[in-house]
Each structure stands twice: as structure tokens, then as C-alpha cells.
Write a protein that holds these residues in place. Sequence first.
Motif, PDB file in Angstrom:
ATOM      1  N   VAL A   1       0.837  -1.203   0.000  1.00 25.33           N
ATOM      2  CA  VAL A   1       0.000   0.000   0.000  1.00 25.33           C
ATOM      3  C   VAL A   1       0.869   1.248   0.000  1.00 25.33           C
ATOM      4  CG1 VAL A   1      -1.716   1.332   1.307  1.00 25.33           C
ATOM      5  CG2 VAL A   1      -1.890  -1.164   1.205  1.00 25.33           C
ATOM      6  N   LYS A   2       0.534   2.188  -0.866  1.00 25.88           N
ATOM      7  CA  LYS A   2       1.114   3.531  -0.828  1.00 25.88           C
ATOM      8  C   LYS A   2       0.017   4.510  -1.217  1.00 25.88           C
ATOM      9  CE  LYS A   2       4.202   6.920  -0.789  1.00 25.88           C
ATOM     10  NZ  LYS A   2       5.312   7.022  -1.737  1.00 25.88           N
ATOM     11  N   ASP A   3      -0.405   5.335  -0.277  1.00 27.15           N
ATOM     12  CA  ASP A   3      -1.487   6.289  -0.494  1.00 27.15           C
ATOM     13  C   ASP A   3      -2.750   5.538  -0.927  1.00 27.15           C
ATOM     14  OD1 ASP A   3       0.277   8.297   0.266  1.00 27.15           O
ATOM     15  OD2 ASP A   3       0.944   8.631  -1.784  1.00 27.15           O
ATOM     16  N   ARG A   4      -3.314   5.849  -2.091  1.00 31.35           N
ATOM     17  CA  ARG A   4      -4.519   5.147  -2.549  1.00 31.35           C
ATOM     18  C   ARG A   4      -4.190   3.988  -3.491  1.00 31.35           C
ATOM     19  NH1 ARG A   4      -9.245   7.564  -0.992  1.00 31.35           N
ATOM     20  NH2 ARG A   4      -8.762   8.807   0.846  1.00 31.35           N
TER      21      ARG A   4
ATOM     22  N   GLU B   1       2.760  -4.596   3.521  1.00 31.11           N
ATOM     23  CA  GLU B   1       3.961  -3.758   3.472  1.00 31.11           C
ATOM     24  C   GLU B   1       3.502  -2.388   2.993  1.00 31.11           C
ATOM     25  OE1 GLU B   1       7.094  -3.863   4.255  1.00 31.11           O
ATOM     26  OE2 GLU B   1       7.527  -5.978   4.628  1.00 31.11           O
ATOM     27  N   ILE B   2       3.720  -1.379   3.819  1.00 28.73           N
ATOM     28  CA  ILE B   2       3.219  -0.035   3.559  1.00 28.73           C
ATOM     29  C   ILE B   2       4.409   0.888   3.329  1.00 28.73           C
ATOM     30  CG2 ILE B   2       1.839   1.865   4.503  1.00 28.73           C
ATOM     31  CD1 ILE B   2       0.669  -0.469   6.400  1.00 28.73           C
ATOM     32  N   GLN B   3       4.390   1.603   2.219  1.00 29.04           N
ATOM     33  CA  GLN B   3       5.504   2.482   1.898  1.00 29.04           C
ATOM     34  C   GLN B   3       5.413   3.784   2.698  1.00 29.04           C
ATOM     35  OE1 GLN B   3       4.269   0.443  -1.189  1.00 29.04           O
ATOM     36  NE2 GLN B   3       5.577  -0.578   0.314  1.00 29.04           N
ATOM     37  N   ASN B   4       6.567   4.334   2.962  1.00 26.74           N
ATOM     38  CA  ASN B   4       6.665   5.529   3.791  1.00 26.74           C
ATOM     39  C   ASN B   4       6.466   6.797   2.961  1.00 26.74           C
ATOM     40  OD1 ASN B   4       8.742   3.320   4.857  1.00 26.74           O
ATOM     41  ND2 ASN B   4       7.830   4.380   6.599  1.00 26.74           N
ATOM     42  N   ALA B   5       6.080   7.875   3.665  1.00 24.57           N
ATOM     43  CA  ALA B   5       5.927   9.175   3.006  1.00 24.57           C
ATOM     44  C   ALA B   5       7.276   9.829   2.744  1.00 24.57           C
ATOM     45  CB  ALA B   5       5.046  10.088   3.857  1.00 24.57           C
ATOM     46  N   SER B   6       8.255   9.530   3.583  1.00 27.60           N
ATOM     47  CA  SER B   6       9.624  10.012   3.382  1.00 27.60           C
ATOM     48  C   SER B   6      10.563   9.040   4.066  1.00 27.60           C
ATOM     49  CB  SER B   6       9.810  11.429   3.933  1.00 27.60           C
ATOM     50  OG  SER B   6       9.558  11.468   5.325  1.00 27.60           O
TER      51      SER B   6
ATOM     52  N   ALA C   1      -1.288  10.204   5.492  1.00 29.15           N
ATOM     53  CA  ALA C   1      -2.677  10.081   5.916  1.00 29.15           C
ATOM     54  C   ALA C   1      -3.480   9.233   4.936  1.00 29.15           C
ATOM     55  CB  ALA C   1      -3.307  11.466   6.050  1.00 29.15           C
ATOM     56  N   GLU C   2      -3.183   9.366   3.645  1.00 30.09           N
ATOM     57  CA  GLU C   2      -3.895   8.557   2.652  1.00 30.09           C
ATOM     58  C   GLU C   2      -3.605   7.071   2.831  1.00 30.09           C
ATOM     59  OE1 GLU C   2      -2.894  10.332  -1.198  1.00 30.09           O
ATOM     60  OE2 GLU C   2      -5.024  10.780  -1.397  1.00 30.09           O
ATOM     61  N   SER C   3      -2.359   6.731   3.136  1.00 31.33           N
ATOM     62  CA  SER C   3      -2.044   5.329   3.384  1.00 31.33           C
ATOM     63  C   SER C   3      -2.764   4.819   4.626  1.00 31.33           C
ATOM     64  CB  SER C   3      -0.531   5.139   3.540  1.00 31.33           C
ATOM     65  OG  SER C   3       0.152   5.360   2.325  1.00 31.33           O
ATOM     66  N   HIS C   4      -2.798   5.629   5.677  1.00 33.34           N
ATOM     67  CA  HIS C   4      -3.544   5.233   6.874  1.00 33.34           C
ATOM     68  C   HIS C   4      -5.008   4.953   6.531  1.00 33.34           C
ATOM     69  CE1 HIS C   4      -0.122   6.676   9.331  1.00 33.34           C
ATOM     70  NE2 HIS C   4      -0.662   5.972  10.317  1.00 33.34           N
ATOM     71  N   GLU C   5      -5.610   5.820   5.722  1.00 33.19           N
ATOM     72  CA  GLU C   5      -7.013   5.646   5.353  1.00 33.19           C
ATOM     73  C   GLU C   5      -7.214   4.372   4.528  1.00 33.19           C
ATOM     74  OE1 GLU C   5     -11.079   6.206   5.023  1.00 33.19           O
ATOM     75  OE2 GLU C   5      -9.667   7.243   6.345  1.00 33.19           O
TER      76      GLU C   5
ATOM     77  N   GLU D   1       0.532   4.706  12.685  1.00 31.38           N
ATOM     78  CA  GLU D   1      -0.233   4.961  13.903  1.00 31.38           C
ATOM     79  C   GLU D   1      -1.295   3.866  14.062  1.00 31.38           C
ATOM     80  OE1 GLU D   1      -1.626   8.992  14.002  1.00 31.38           O
ATOM     81  OE2 GLU D   1       0.290   9.777  13.265  1.00 31.38           O
ATOM     82  N   MET D   2      -0.933   2.842  14.799  1.00 30.62           N
ATOM     83  CA  MET D   2      -1.767   1.649  14.893  1.00 30.62           C
ATOM     84  C   MET D   2      -3.124   1.940  15.538  1.00 30.62           C
ATOM     85  SD  MET D   2       0.047  -0.692  13.489  1.00 30.62           S
ATOM     86  CE  MET D   2      -1.083  -2.006  13.940  1.00 30.62           C
ATOM     87  N   ASP D   3      -3.130   2.685  16.645  1.00 27.93           N
ATOM     88  CA  ASP D   3      -4.394   2.959  17.333  1.00 27.93           C
ATOM     89  C   ASP D   3      -5.345   3.739  16.437  1.00 27.93           C
ATOM     90  OD1 ASP D   3      -3.429   1.665  19.562  1.00 27.93           O
ATOM     91  OD2 ASP D   3      -2.867   3.504  20.619  1.00 27.93           O
ATOM     92  N   ALA D   4      -4.799   4.671  15.658  1.00 31.59           N
ATOM     93  CA  ALA D   4      -5.640   5.466  14.761  1.00 31.59           C
ATOM     94  C   ALA D   4      -6.265   4.597  13.676  1.00 31.59           C
ATOM     95  CB  ALA D   4      -4.819   6.593  14.142  1.00 31.59           C
ATOM     96  N   ILE D   5      -5.516   3.627  13.194  1.00 25.30           N
ATOM     97  CA  ILE D   5      -6.047   2.733  12.152  1.00 25.30           C
ATOM     98  C   ILE D   5      -7.203   1.903  12.711  1.00 25.30           C
ATOM     99  CG2 ILE D   5      -5.499   0.651  10.820  1.00 25.30           C
ATOM    100  CD1 ILE D   5      -2.703   1.944  10.359  1.00 25.30           C
TER     101      ILE D   5
END
Length: 280
Positions: free
Chosen positions: A57-60, A95-100, A109-113, A158-162
Motif C-alpha cells: 500500500v502507498k497512499d490510494r 507492506e506499507i511504503q513511507n511518506a519520506s 494520511a492517505e495510506s492510513h485511510e 499509527e496503529m491505534d488510529a487505524i
Amino acid sequence: MTYSTLTTETVETSQKSGRENATIDMVILHHSATTNTDQVLQMMTSGSRRVSANYVVKDRRIVGVVPEEWRAWTSGGTTDGGKGAAFDRRAITFEIQNASNGGSWPVSAESHESVAQLVADFHRRYGVKLDRDHIVGHRELYTRWGASYATACPGGLEMDAIVKRAAELVAGGTPAPAAKPATPAKSSAPAFPLPAGSYFGPKSGPARSVSGYYSHREDLRTFQRQMIARGWTFPRYGADGLYGDELRDNVLAFQREKGLEVDGLVGPATWRAAWTEPVT
């Protein structure tokens, strides 16, 4: 092959194994310590490392890599007596790509969503509990259960936010809009990549019909990704670099919508329109 309907494309790997009758009841989240999705996919499909994930996942952009029926090779450790592999067998892994790069290894935030929407989907389909015993980050396998290995992964996720956002979605919260972009300005498109007289079309066509059948062409993936960015969907195969039924049907509808010649083929005019015509 089962993937979430939220998946935007599939890039499958042979690096997987059976779940050995384990029931899916967890989600394990990793960050990839890079911003480059294509680099992660190449690593998973080339065999350069024995690693994979059910989703990247990266953003949408949500890429299915290992079908949900199969265990991805994500969390195993060489010295944990098989505990990490056992967690993978009961989990859908990311596996989630980083913003930087570097620092706290932030995730957008888009990846979190996107991840939260997928987690909500897994709750609906598999009954995965929306709590922090069943939605976990990689490092927790080691710190809580002695599985896998010591790691800072999943970085700034941010696990809790997800988990909170997934619960909101299940309770009827409004999902963030899917990957529908703002209407693009009239601008120049990338140059049409084929020689004069050629087009992207079926394998059964003449020599000038380029299907990507033997090579999964990157230029055809570019067109498919642009169509996905406009809101068209390729639910079965995603941006696979092949001219097939999904691409033909989308192109036919797009050509009708934009007043182009309706032939289902991707020639210079259809290619250009994918970038320059407004989204309607």
C-alpha cells in the motif's frame, strides 16, 4: 484468488505457501523503509529476497501480491522456532511504503485511510476483531509474543488510529472517497510510446497490435494507472501491462464518453485523452 474489492491492481508473486488450515483472525502491518512501491514489488516478485505480503500500500494505491487464501512470507524469523511464520498463517499482512525516508519513517494520511478501509473490509468478511490484539504492528510480534525478531517496524504507522478509523467505518462512518482525483487541467500527455501506425490491442490482432502478452509492458501499465487515477477500475487484474477484456471494456466506455473513435484500441488519440480530457 481472493483480493479485497478495494484493490487497485495485482502484481502476484510465487513467494507464498499454504495457510495449513489456519483461520484468518489477524492483520499484521509492516512498513517497507522506502517510499518506492515499484521497488518493493520488484523485490517481492524477482526472488531477490524471500519476502512477500498479501498487500502493498502507498497512499490510494493498493496492490494485491499474495491472494488471501495463501500465507505471505512477511513476518518469519530464523531463530524464533517458527512463531513468526505461524502468525503469518493466520494473518493478512501488509507492506506499507513511507511518506519520506528516515527519521520516524512517517506514513501518509492517505495510506492510513487505505489501510483502515482494508481492515474494516477484513472485519466484515473474516470477522477479524478490531482491537489491538488482532491488528498489530510487526514489532509487537517480538515484544509481546517472542515471535519474528526485534525491529522498529512499522515505523511511523499509527496503529491505534487505524483501529479506531476501521471501527468508525464498520459502524457506518463515511468512507473517504476512493481514488477519484480532481479534474485535471488540459495539459500535455506523455508521448505515445509506440511507432506510427501501431496501437495497444489484442494479441490476436496484426503485427501493429501490441498486447503486452509476452512482456507485461510498463508503458501499458502507465496508461492503466492513469485510467485508475481517473476513476476507472480493473478489479480482476489491476494495472498488469496486458491488453485484455478489462482494458478493452474500459477503453470502449471511455471512447464513447469522450467522443473518440470507438474501437477499444489504445492509439495516440485515446492515450492523449487519458491525460488531457476532464474527468466527468
